[in-house]
Design an enzyme around this catalytic site. Structure first.
Site, short mmCIF file in Angstrom:
data_model
loop_
_atom_site.label_atom_id
_atom_site.label_comp_id
_atom_site.label_asym_id
_atom_site.label_seq_id
_atom_site.Cartn_x
_atom_site.Cartn_y
_atom_site.Cartn_z
N LYS A 3 -0.66 -9.67 3.22
CA LYS A 3 0.02 -9.04 4.37
C LYS A 3 -0.96 -8.11 5.09
O LYS A 3 -1.69 -7.36 4.44
CB LYS A 3 1.25 -8.26 3.88
CG LYS A 3 1.97 -7.51 5.00
CD LYS A 3 3.38 -7.13 4.62
CE LYS A 3 3.51 -5.87 3.81
NZ LYS A 3 3.04 -4.64 4.48
N ASP A 57 0.84 -1.20 0.00
CA ASP A 57 0.00 0.00 0.00
C ASP A 57 0.88 1.26 0.00
O ASP A 57 0.37 2.38 -0.07
CB ASP A 57 -1.02 -0.01 1.15
CG ASP A 57 -0.37 -0.05 2.51
OD1 ASP A 57 0.87 -0.14 2.59
OD2 ASP A 57 -1.12 0.01 3.52
N SER A 58 2.20 1.06 0.01
CA SER A 58 3.13 2.17 -0.25
C SER A 58 2.83 2.80 -1.61
O SER A 58 3.28 3.91 -1.89
CB SER A 58 4.59 1.69 -0.21
OG SER A 58 4.76 0.56 -1.05
N GLU A 73 9.13 -3.97 10.60
CA GLU A 73 9.59 -2.69 10.02
C GLU A 73 10.15 -1.79 11.11
O GLU A 73 9.49 -1.56 12.15
CB GLU A 73 8.43 -2.00 9.28
CG GLU A 73 8.84 -0.66 8.70
CD GLU A 73 7.87 -0.12 7.65
OE1 GLU A 73 6.92 -0.83 7.26
OE2 GLU A 73 8.09 1.02 7.21
N GLU A 89 -1.33 -5.40 8.56
CA GLU A 89 -0.68 -4.66 9.64
C GLU A 89 -1.52 -4.74 10.90
O GLU A 89 -2.76 -4.71 10.82
CB GLU A 89 -0.53 -3.18 9.27
CG GLU A 89 0.40 -2.92 8.12
CD GLU A 89 0.58 -1.43 7.82
OE1 GLU A 89 0.23 -0.58 8.66
OE2 GLU A 89 1.07 -1.13 6.72
N ASP A 109 -0.73 -6.33 0.05
CA ASP A 109 -1.18 -5.66 1.29
C ASP A 109 -2.69 -5.56 1.41
O ASP A 109 -3.36 -5.11 0.46
CB ASP A 109 -0.65 -4.22 1.30
CG ASP A 109 0.58 -4.06 2.15
OD1 ASP A 109 0.85 -4.93 3.00
OD2 ASP A 109 1.28 -3.05 1.96
O1 KIV Z 1 3.59 -1.09 1.57
C1 KIV Z 1 4.77 -1.42 1.57
O2 KIV Z 1 5.53 -1.17 0.62
C2 KIV Z 1 5.29 -2.11 2.74
C3 KIV Z 1 6.77 -2.25 2.85
C4 KIV Z 1 7.34 -0.99 3.38
C5 KIV Z 1 7.17 -3.42 3.64
O3 KIV Z 1 4.56 -2.51 3.58
#
Ligand code: KIV
Length: 263
Positions: free
Chosen positions: A112, A45-46, A181, A114, A84
């Site tokens: 993934k 989600d970056s 992280e 969080e 994500d």
């Molecule tokens: O969204 C992302 O790119 C991430 C990385 C920083 C691990 O979660």
């Protein structure tokens, strides 16, 4: 190249070998990264920051992620595709299941999420239904306003112990991978040693089983001052394919991260 699966990552861990992970958001860059040997690609989600220009990952939607997952899936080659769950996908177990299903239908091979130990139920229900999960701990960017900024987590012993316990609870609930992280290198090592599942680090020191960076940081396309844990591999390589290969080699030979990239 043989497809990378969860079993491949587990075998790396057992053999004490590291593996490389990189974000990718479209077919062309996914293909370039896969050709460079990168083991795991993350549709992170970056993308809200590096593609969409937001100052955080919070505006990213499930539809955004699914679109980029479909694109990256077409170029992913042998690499394992991790994706994500965006902000608030962990609001309830039902929502985690629905959004997790959408990501898997779009092409995710590992989802993934969080959060902390309270996500155990959602992770248990996802894995029961055949959705493998990576739990992201330490600095969780979706909680940036709660955390008061993009800061190193687990610096004191109480916080460090809590992150370690959270990791254990989430592995017990079914998480197949942990991503850490921005934690001190000593905590990255302690958690990696304590768990049987592969641990991926970003700013978590040299001892985690895998290392991940955001593609734009590897290519030197970082807005503002890059975080300490970032290395611009483009500076020496001079081209994208070379930068991805050098990152992959540096992870495999444990020359990245160096002490100056660690906390
Ligand atoms: O969204 C992302 O790119 C991430 C990385 C920083 C691990 O979660």
């Amino acid at each position: 190249m043989k497809p990378v699966t969860l079993s491949t990552l587990q075998a790396y861990k057992r053999a004490g070998e590291t593996f490389s992970c990189l974000t990718a958001y479209d077919a062309s860059f996914a293909q370039a990264a896969s050709h460079a040997g990168i083991d795991v690609l993350l549709v992170g989600d970056s993308l809200g920051m590096v593609l969409q220009g937001h100052t955080s990952t919070l505006p990213v939607t499930v539809d955004d992620i699914c679109y980029h997952t479909r694109c990256a899936a077409r170029g992913k080659g042998h690499s394992l595709l991790m994706v994500d769950l965006p902000f608030m996908s962990n609001a309830s177990t039902q929502r985690m299941l629905e959004d997790g299903a959408a990501l898997m239908r779009a092409g995710a091979e590992l989802v993934k999420v969080e959060g902390e130990a309270w996500m155990a139920e959602g992770i248990r229900e996802l894995t029961r239904r055949g959705v493998p999960v990576c739990a992201h701990l330490g600095l969780t960017p979706q909680a940036v306003y709660q955390l008061g900024g993009y800061k190193v987590q687990g610096r004191d012993t109480v916080q460090a112990e809590r992150i370690l316990q959270d990791a254990k609870v989430l592995v017990e609930a079914g998480a197949s991978v942990i991503l850490l992280e921005c934690v001190p290198a000593s905590l990255g090592k302690a958690i990696t040693d304590a768990l049987d599942v592969p641990v991926i680090g970003i700013g978590a020191g040299p001892d985690t089983d895998g290392q991940i960076l955001v593609m734009h940081d590897v290519l030197g396309v970082t807005h503002g001052r890059p975080p300490r844990f970032v290395k611009n591999f483009m500076a020496d390589a001079g081209n994208i394919q070379g930068a991805f290969q050098d990152f992959h080699e540096a992870v495999k030979t444990r020359t990245f991260p160096a002490p100056e990239h660690c906390f």
